[in-house]
Write an enzyme that holds these catalytic residues in place. Structure first.
Site, PDB file in Angstrom:
ATOM      1  N   LYS A  47       0.869  -1.174   0.000  1.00 58.14           N
ATOM      2  CA  LYS A  47       0.000   0.000   0.000  1.00 58.14           C
ATOM      3  C   LYS A  47       0.910   1.229   0.000  1.00 58.14           C
ATOM      4  O   LYS A  47       2.059   1.167   0.424  1.00 58.14           O
ATOM      5  CB  LYS A  47      -0.937  -0.033   1.225  1.00 58.14           C
ATOM      6  CG  LYS A  47      -1.925   1.117   1.210  1.00 58.14           C
ATOM      7  CD  LYS A  47      -3.252   0.797   1.854  1.00 58.14           C
ATOM      8  CE  LYS A  47      -4.165   2.032   1.881  1.00 58.14           C
ATOM      9  NZ  LYS A  47      -4.556   2.451   0.518  1.00 58.14           N
ATOM     10  N   SER A  48       0.390   2.359  -0.492  1.00 55.16           N
ATOM     11  CA  SER A  48       1.260   3.532  -0.686  1.00 55.16           C
ATOM     12  C   SER A  48       1.749   4.103   0.646  1.00 55.16           C
ATOM     13  O   SER A  48       0.993   4.225   1.607  1.00 55.16           O
ATOM     14  CB  SER A  48       0.508   4.614  -1.460  1.00 55.16           C
ATOM     15  OG  SER A  48       0.091   4.109  -2.705  1.00 55.16           O
ATOM     16  N   ASN A  71     -13.693   2.487  -2.963  1.00 54.05           N
ATOM     17  CA  ASN A  71     -12.983   2.747  -1.711  1.00 54.05           C
ATOM     18  C   ASN A  71     -12.435   4.151  -1.664  1.00 54.05           C
ATOM     19  O   ASN A  71     -12.070   4.734  -2.683  1.00 54.05           O
ATOM     20  CB  ASN A  71     -11.860   1.716  -1.500  1.00 54.05           C
ATOM     21  CG  ASN A  71     -10.544   2.177  -2.117  1.00 54.05           C
ATOM     22  OD1 ASN A  71      -9.789   2.930  -1.503  1.00 54.05           O
ATOM     23  ND2 ASN A  71     -10.289   1.751  -3.345  1.00 54.05           N
ATOM     24  N   LEU A  75      -5.310   7.044   2.005  1.00 51.32           N
ATOM     25  CA  LEU A  75      -3.875   6.768   2.069  1.00 51.32           C
ATOM     26  C   LEU A  75      -3.342   6.584   3.499  1.00 51.32           C
ATOM     27  O   LEU A  75      -2.318   7.169   3.876  1.00 51.32           O
ATOM     28  CB  LEU A  75      -3.075   7.882   1.340  1.00 51.32           C
ATOM     29  CG  LEU A  75      -3.321   7.982  -0.166  1.00 51.32           C
ATOM     30  CD1 LEU A  75      -2.706   9.256  -0.738  1.00 51.32           C
ATOM     31  CD2 LEU A  75      -2.759   6.761  -0.890  1.00 51.32           C
ATOM     32  N   CYS A 131      -4.051   8.276  -7.176  1.00 48.48           N
ATOM     33  CA  CYS A 131      -5.147   8.154  -6.195  1.00 48.48           C
ATOM     34  C   CYS A 131      -6.181   9.227  -6.543  1.00 48.48           C
ATOM     35  O   CYS A 131      -5.830  10.408  -6.643  1.00 48.48           O
ATOM     36  CB  CYS A 131      -4.604   8.366  -4.781  1.00 48.48           C
ATOM     37  SG  CYS A 131      -5.944   8.475  -3.567  1.00 48.48           S
ATOM     38  N   LYS A 166       2.342   4.546 -11.735  1.00 44.23           N
ATOM     39  CA  LYS A 166       0.961   4.042 -11.832  1.00 44.23           C
ATOM     40  C   LYS A 166       0.044   5.184 -12.258  1.00 44.23           C
ATOM     41  O   LYS A 166      -0.120   6.180 -11.536  1.00 44.23           O
ATOM     42  CB  LYS A 166       0.500   3.464 -10.491  1.00 44.23           C
ATOM     43  CG  LYS A 166      -0.872   2.801 -10.574  1.00 44.23           C
ATOM     44  CD  LYS A 166      -1.161   2.001  -9.319  1.00 44.23           C
ATOM     45  CE  LYS A 166      -2.451   1.211  -9.430  1.00 44.23           C
ATOM     46  NZ  LYS A 166      -2.700   0.388  -8.247  1.00 44.23           N
ATOM     47  N   THR A 194      -7.772   3.387  -9.808  1.00 44.67           N
ATOM     48  CA  THR A 194      -9.240   3.294  -9.818  1.00 44.67           C
ATOM     49  C   THR A 194      -9.909   4.467 -10.535  1.00 44.67           C
ATOM     50  O   THR A 194      -9.328   5.526 -10.723  1.00 44.67           O
ATOM     51  CB  THR A 194      -9.755   3.256  -8.372  1.00 44.67           C
ATOM     52  OG1 THR A 194      -9.198   4.372  -7.672  1.00 44.67           O
ATOM     53  CG2 THR A 194      -9.365   1.968  -7.685  1.00 44.67           C
ATOM     54  N   GLY A 267      -6.027  -7.038  -7.785  1.00 45.07           N
ATOM     55  CA  GLY A 267      -6.384  -6.355  -6.552  1.00 45.07           C
ATOM     56  C   GLY A 267      -7.692  -6.845  -5.977  1.00 45.07           C
ATOM     57  O   GLY A 267      -7.726  -7.734  -5.123  1.00 45.07           O
ATOM     58  N   SER A 268      -8.800  -6.320  -6.483  1.00 45.27           N
ATOM     59  CA  SER A 268     -10.121  -6.613  -5.897  1.00 45.27           C
ATOM     60  C   SER A 268     -10.408  -8.118  -5.798  1.00 45.27           C
ATOM     61  O   SER A 268     -11.008  -8.572  -4.819  1.00 45.27           O
ATOM     62  CB  SER A 268     -11.220  -5.956  -6.728  1.00 45.27           C
ATOM     63  OG  SER A 268     -11.054  -4.573  -6.702  1.00 45.27           O
TER      64      SER A 268
HETATM   65  C1  SIN Z   1      -6.739   5.111  -0.611  1.00 45.17           C
HETATM   66  O1  SIN Z   1      -5.887   4.892   0.250  1.00 45.17           O
HETATM   67  O2  SIN Z   1      -7.760   5.780  -0.350  1.00 45.17           O
HETATM   68  C2  SIN Z   1      -6.614   4.574  -2.006  1.00 45.17           C
HETATM   69  C3  SIN Z   1      -5.314   4.903  -2.615  1.00 45.17           C
HETATM   70  C4  SIN Z   1      -5.384   4.955  -4.122  1.00 45.17           C
HETATM   71  O3  SIN Z   1      -6.455   4.885  -4.706  1.00 45.17           O
HETATM   72  O4  SIN Z   1      -4.331   5.098  -4.751  1.00 45.17           O
END
Ligand code: SIN
Length: 306
Positions: A47-48, A71, A75, A131, A166, A194, A267-268
């Site tokens: 995750k970032s 979602n 972050l 994001c 990305k 997304t 992912g999903s």
């Molecule tokens: C998030 O943490 O809300 C999603 C991060 C993303 O869509 O890159």
């Protein structure tokens, strides 16, 4: 020894197979990332991670949509200062390349996080410039070619591991942004993050997500993601593309290879079945055999031939 037809190499990375855990799905810990490597993933993306710890948005942060998830987590992350230790732990545990996803609020912040991640042992860095809902980062950077170039150049100058960017699908010309990233030094592109979206609860008459807007993933976005890969491949046929968006079967993965992807992120679908990686790999292998092809590479971009 028999050659492995699933093995892929691109941008300096060597993967046993072309399936990669997408950023955001199973977080950061060595244990959860190792679970998907054991379930067959050829590489994993965290995750970032940003400069400072961030708690993210209040709940609700996730809602199931018609054919996927919406979602807006905001972050959440422990900050790179703390996470470097976990990168070290990951390196002792994982038997596949570790890609650390990073974000920042300026080119300098992106570069600072990326440098620390690479020094701690990340095998590659993926820039989250996509994001769709956190202000002053993510897509606010990745939708402007000038700002995107500045960020990528700054990161490229301080790391010596592969740099993956990305991209967002929420733009009018994704190939143009892909070109900007590559001209600034990106070694590979992930397409895509997304789609910006909203869900409304008819009983409360209010948006479902606390943040109102979120990012749509899953089967609903697959044709859009595939079109993005297609457009980038047409513009940049020699640049490695990692397809991402709604992949939940071997045939989805093959569609992405045919459109121009060298590997795919999942992912999903992991939310329903962590064994998805092995299932996709088995299906791709049997497809290669049925088509008398020797490697995944032979599929890449094949649908573009005239
Ligand atoms: C998030 O943490 O809300 C999603 C991060 C993303 O869509 O890159």
């Amino acid at each position: 020894m028999e050659r492995n037809p699933l093995r892929v190499s691109f941008a300096g990375l060597e993967l046993e197979n072309p399936t990669i855990l997408a950023s955001g799905v199973l977080g950061y810990s060595a244990e959860s990332l190792d679970r998907v490597v054991r379930a067959g993933a050829g590489a994993v993306v965290t995750k970032s991670i940003g400069v400072e710890p961030r708690v993210g948005y209040v709940n609700p942060t996730l809602v199931q949509a018609e054919a996927g998830f919406l979602n807006a987590m905001g972050l959440p992350n422990p900050g790179i200062g703390v996470y470097v230790q976990e990168i070290g732990h990951c390196k002792t545990v994982l038997r596949a390349p570790l890609v650390v996803s990073v974000f920042g609020y300026s080119a300098q912040e992106y570069a600072g996080v990326a440098k620390k991640a690479a020094s701690a042992g990340a095998d590659a860095v993926e820039l989250n410039v996509s994001c769709p809902h956190v202000r002053q980062t993510g897509a606010e950077i990745g939708q402007d070619p000038k700002i995107l170039k500045e960020v990528v150049e700054n990161v490229k100058a301080v790391i010596d591991v592969p740099l993956i960017v990305k991209l967002s699908p929420n733009v009018s010309d994704i190939a143009l942004l892909g070109r900007a990233a590559v001209e600034a030094g990106a070694d590979a592109l992930t397409a895509v993050n997304t789609l910006k979206a909203v869900a409304i609860d008819v009983e409360t008459t209010r948006p479902v997500l606390a943040n109102v807007k979120g990012g749509l993933s899953g089967a609903a976005v697959k044709p859009v993601a595939l079109r993005c890969v297609w457009d980038i491949f047409e513009e940049l046929p020699d640049v490695p593309i990692i397809g991402c968006g709604g992949i939940s079967s071997w045939s989805d993965a093959v569609e992405f290879f045919l459109a121009g992807a060298s590997a795919v992120q999942i992912g999903s679908a992991v939310a329903f079945d962590e064994g998805i990686f092995n299932a996709v790999n088995r299906g791709v292998l049997s497809y290669l055999r049925r088509k008398h092809l020797g490697s995944v590479k032979e599929l890449v971009g094949l649908a573009h031939r005239s």
